[in-house]
Design a protein around this motif. Structure first.
Motif, PDB file in Angstrom:
ATOM      1  N   THR A  24      -9.708 -11.044  -1.689  1.00 39.41           N
ATOM      2  CA  THR A  24     -11.031 -11.044  -1.055  1.00 39.41           C
ATOM      3  C   THR A  24     -11.884 -10.016  -1.774  1.00 39.41           C
ATOM      4  N   ASN A  25     -11.296  -8.830  -1.984  1.00 33.36           N
ATOM      5  CA  ASN A  25     -11.980  -7.748  -2.694  1.00 33.36           C
ATOM      6  C   ASN A  25     -11.068  -7.150  -3.755  1.00 33.36           C
ATOM      7  N   LYS A  50      -9.117  -6.798   2.689  1.00 34.29           N
ATOM      8  CA  LYS A  50     -10.261  -7.119   3.545  1.00 34.29           C
ATOM      9  C   LYS A  50     -11.370  -6.075   3.419  1.00 34.29           C
TER      10      LYS A  50
END
Ligand code: SF4
Length: 182
Positions: A24-25, A50
């Motif tokens: 996600t990151n 997250k």
């Protein structure tokens, strides 16, 4: 730090390995750029992925506890991982992923120039020392390699499954101050 790493690549959009598909990151690291101590873990987990920050989940809470017991302020240390993106299901990163991500870590070490580097767990220790590490025997030891001083210890996640390890880890973490004193 992100800006510095962007000079060698656009780290936040890094395409160098397949971990780009599941992240996600990108979790670059956190802490002051002039930190005297750098901590290196294995890889971001679910919460880190997250939030885009290292060690913010259960292992992070253990890390905070251990640093506090050793009299070290987390704000004073730079924390990162061997790979900057979360492996699926939290599996250990594959060798080619470690290799693909290594230039980022090398750049971080070069820029920060820490006095001591704490290797959190087997993946970090074996990657940085370039050899097999028997954690049961080698934790708590300081190793010099290529002009850097490394302290080997367990990953703080080990305490999640084995709370009795805490005293052992606290003793290891107390040696971080010794790294600074020399
Ligand atoms: S783990 Fe490292 S090399 Fe792989 S995609 Fe993420 S930043 Fe790039």
């Amino acid at each position: 730090m992100v800006q510095i790493l962007n000079k060698i690549d656009d780290v936040l959009h890094c395409p160098r390995c397949d971990l780009k598909l599941s992240r996600t990151n990108v979790v670059v690291g956190s802490g002051p750029i002039n930190a005297k101590i750098m901590l290196i873990g294995e890889a971001p987990g679910k919460n880190e992925d997250k939030q885009g920050q290292p060690f913010v989940g259960a292992a992070g809470r253990n890390l905070n506890e251990l640093l506090e017991e050793a009299g070290i302020d987390r704000k004073d240390v730079y924390i990162t991982n061997i790979v900057k993106c979360r492996p699926p299901e939290n599996r250990p990163p594959f060798d080619y992923e470690v290799e693909a991500c290594h230039p980022y870590l090398q750049k971080q070490i070069e820029v920060i120039g820490p006095k001591g580097i704490v290797l959190l767990g087997k993946t970090a220790a074996e990657t940085m020392l370039g050899r097999k590490v028997e954690m049961g025997k080698e934790h708590g030891t300081v190793v010099e390699k290529d002009g850097h001083r490394y302290l080997i210890t367990y990953h703080p996640a080990a305490m999640i499954y084995k709370r009795t390890l805490k005293d052992t880890l606290v003793e290891d973490y107390k040696k971080i101050s010794a790294l600074l004193a020399e």
